[in-house]
Enzyme design. Structure first.
Site, PDB file in Angstrom:
ATOM      1  N   ALA A 158       3.529  -1.261  11.703  1.00 36.04           N
ATOM      2  CA  ALA A 158       4.155  -1.072  10.380  1.00 36.04           C
ATOM      3  C   ALA A 158       5.680  -0.977  10.459  1.00 36.04           C
ATOM      4  O   ALA A 158       6.377  -1.518   9.609  1.00 36.04           O
ATOM      5  CB  ALA A 158       3.579   0.153   9.688  1.00 36.04           C
ATOM      6  N   HIS A 203      -0.802  -1.418  14.978  1.00 36.68           N
ATOM      7  CA  HIS A 203       0.201  -0.375  14.714  1.00 36.68           C
ATOM      8  C   HIS A 203       1.628  -0.958  14.704  1.00 36.68           C
ATOM      9  O   HIS A 203       2.491  -0.539  15.483  1.00 36.68           O
ATOM     10  CB  HIS A 203       0.086   0.743  15.760  1.00 36.68           C
ATOM     11  CG  HIS A 203       0.623   2.059  15.281  1.00 36.68           C
ATOM     12  ND1 HIS A 203       0.105   3.271  15.665  1.00 36.68           N
ATOM     13  CD2 HIS A 203       1.652   2.378  14.445  1.00 36.68           C
ATOM     14  CE1 HIS A 203       0.780   4.256  15.103  1.00 36.68           C
ATOM     15  NE2 HIS A 203       1.731   3.728  14.342  1.00 36.68           N
ATOM     16  N   ARG A 220      -1.980   7.435  10.116  1.00 39.27           N
ATOM     17  CA  ARG A 220      -2.581   7.746  11.418  1.00 39.27           C
ATOM     18  C   ARG A 220      -4.086   7.516  11.317  1.00 39.27           C
ATOM     19  O   ARG A 220      -4.728   7.899  10.325  1.00 39.27           O
ATOM     20  CB  ARG A 220      -2.311   9.199  11.815  1.00 39.27           C
ATOM     21  CG  ARG A 220      -0.903   9.471  12.314  1.00 39.27           C
ATOM     22  CD  ARG A 220      -0.574   8.757  13.636  1.00 39.27           C
ATOM     23  NE  ARG A 220       0.755   9.079  14.140  1.00 39.27           N
ATOM     24  CZ  ARG A 220       1.852   8.355  13.904  1.00 39.27           C
ATOM     25  NH1 ARG A 220       1.773   7.253  13.178  1.00 39.27           N
ATOM     26  NH2 ARG A 220       3.009   8.715  14.419  1.00 39.27           N
ATOM     27  N   GLY A 245       5.456  11.196   0.146  1.00 40.31           N
ATOM     28  CA  GLY A 245       6.717  11.480   0.847  1.00 40.31           C
ATOM     29  C   GLY A 245       7.597  10.242   0.735  1.00 40.31           C
ATOM     30  O   GLY A 245       7.429   9.417  -0.170  1.00 40.31           O
ATOM     31  N   ARG A 246       8.500  10.122   1.707  1.00 41.27           N
ATOM     32  CA  ARG A 246       9.447   8.994   1.644  1.00 41.27           C
ATOM     33  C   ARG A 246       8.744   7.641   1.694  1.00 41.27           C
ATOM     34  O   ARG A 246       9.069   6.725   0.943  1.00 41.27           O
ATOM     35  CB  ARG A 246      10.442   9.086   2.806  1.00 41.27           C
ATOM     36  CG  ARG A 246      11.610  10.003   2.573  1.00 41.27           C
ATOM     37  CD  ARG A 246      12.517   9.972   3.789  1.00 41.27           C
ATOM     38  NE  ARG A 246      11.710  10.253   4.967  1.00 41.27           N
ATOM     39  CZ  ARG A 246      11.607  11.461   5.522  1.00 41.27           C
ATOM     40  NH1 ARG A 246      12.307  12.466   5.055  1.00 41.27           N
ATOM     41  NH2 ARG A 246      10.835  11.663   6.568  1.00 41.27           N
ATOM     42  N   GLU A 259      -6.665   4.705  19.185  1.00 40.35           N
ATOM     43  CA  GLU A 259      -5.821   3.591  19.603  1.00 40.35           C
ATOM     44  C   GLU A 259      -5.557   3.609  21.095  1.00 40.35           C
ATOM     45  O   GLU A 259      -5.349   4.700  21.634  1.00 40.35           O
ATOM     46  CB  GLU A 259      -4.452   3.701  18.903  1.00 40.35           C
ATOM     47  CG  GLU A 259      -4.438   3.098  17.538  1.00 40.35           C
ATOM     48  CD  GLU A 259      -3.127   3.358  16.829  1.00 40.35           C
ATOM     49  OE1 GLU A 259      -2.059   3.137  17.427  1.00 40.35           O
ATOM     50  OE2 GLU A 259      -3.182   3.776  15.673  1.00 40.35           O
TER      51      GLU A 259
HETATM   52  C1  DGY Z   1       5.782   6.524  13.334  1.00 43.34           C
HETATM   53  O1  DGY Z   1       7.007   6.420  13.354  1.00 43.34           O
HETATM   54  O2  DGY Z   1       5.221   7.618  13.262  1.00 43.34           O
HETATM   55  C2  DGY Z   1       4.980   5.269  13.366  1.00 43.34           C
HETATM   56  O3  DGY Z   1       3.658   5.411  13.463  1.00 43.34           O
HETATM   57  C3  DGY Z   1       5.578   4.232  14.285  1.00 43.34           C
HETATM   58  O4  DGY Z   1       6.620   3.754  13.542  1.00 43.34           O
END
Ligand code: DGY
Length: 325
Positions: free
Chosen positions: A287, A285, A238, A155-156, A267
């Protein structure tokens, strides 16, 4: 319109809510939303909830929130929301796609490099006062440039990772996705494969899939065993996509070389075996946690809320709700 923000989010976005005429915004304190009872209580008065991925938006909550018209999730992932329950009640659900692709891809590459080249382990070694002499075998790791990267989910975000790895590091790109990407096959020479083919051929496997019934536990002991013993697994998607117990065992016994994880099965709990392993690079978490990206996510969540309030089309719907409830 009563807007509930489940925990503090970047202030400029909250200011836009507060400045909107005929709205009342309430923000729960940090920590309060972790208390389910307080969340249910606050939700019962809300017309809109600006939610985070840490809050379960489910049938129980929707039934308490009888005037709820929208859940504006400040995340691209929406596995915290019971989509069927929202649909059944005519509640809008929106997410924040697009604005976090770059930050998330940057961090996936950072994890890939850190795990391949043993950066956290090397830093721990140095800080512990153990660096006494340079040595040709000291903390040697895996080569990154020119190697093969397998992307699960093009995906993106997967695409942003592929571009960085292909154009910046000269990596060969394999991908597993139900959709073909002829554009990336042309531009990057990316090749689409089946899952087994990808796992067996890739030096690095990076996960960019949504969490669904079909992806839960996708990478378990069998899949890890198909990977190269020099391979690195990266997960910024995830946690439950990977069986953590199986991963810890594979890392300990050398079935794969290393892993870089930003997300976890339960988590914020981390499997204790992972905490003991030098070849697991573990992040909380983060990112999408660059300052501009988190602001952009909050602003997009608020764009959705304001659109609903003004009778316009919310820009990033996951579920289209009723015009009135
Ligand atoms: C999301 O946006 O789904 C991430 O896990 C948090 O940025």
């Amino acid at each position: 319109m009563k807007v509930l923000v489940t925990r503090p989010i970047p202030e400029p976005a909250v200011e836009r809510l507060r400045a909107e005429p005929a709205t009342e915004t309430r923000m729960l304190e940090e920590g309060a939303a972790l208390d389910r009872a307080a969340l249910l209580d606050a939700a019962s008065e809300a017309d809109v909830i600006v939610a985070l991925l840490t809050e379960r938006m489910d049938a129980e909550l929707f039934d308490r929130a009888s005037s709820l018209r929208m859940v504006a999730n400040m995340a691209v992932g929406f596995d915290n929301v019971d989509i069927a329950a929202a649909e059944a009640r005519g509640i809008w659900v929106t997410n924040t796609p697009g604005v976090l692709d770059g930050a998330t891809a940057d961090l996936a590459l950072a994890l890939l490099l850190a795990a391949a080249r043993r950066l956290p382990e090397a830093e721990r070694f140095l800080r512990a006062g153990r660096y006494r002499r340079w040595g040709p075998m000291l903390l040697t790791g895996q080569e990154v440039h020119g190697r093969t990267l397998g992307i699960l989910g093009m995906g993106r975000i997967g695409e942003a990772v592929a571009r960085r790895a292909g154009l910046g590091f000269g990596m060969e790109i394999l991908y597993w996705d139900e959709r073909e990407r002829p554009d990336l096959e042309r531009e990057l020479g990316a090749r689409r494969t089946d899952l087994d083919g990808l796992l067996g051929a890739a030096d690095f496997v990076s996960i960019h899939l949504p969490l669904t019934e079909g992806t839960t536990g996708l990478i378990g002991a069998d899949e890890l065993a198909r990977m190269k013993p020099t391979a690195v697994l990266v997960n910024t998607a995830r946690g439950p996509i990977v069986d953590e117990e199986a991963l810890a065992a594979a890392l300990r016994s050398g079935v794969i070389w290393a892993a870089g994880l930003d997300v976890f099965e339960r988590e914020p709990e981390i499997h204790p075996d992972l905490l003991d392993l030098d070849n697991a690079v573990l992040l909380p978490h983060i990112a999408s946690a660059s300052i501009p990206t988190r602001l952009a996510m909050a602003q997009l969540a608020v764009d959705n809320v304001l659109a609903l309030h003004r009778g316009e089309d919310p820009p990033t719907p996951v579920v289209r709700g009723a015009s009135r409830r």
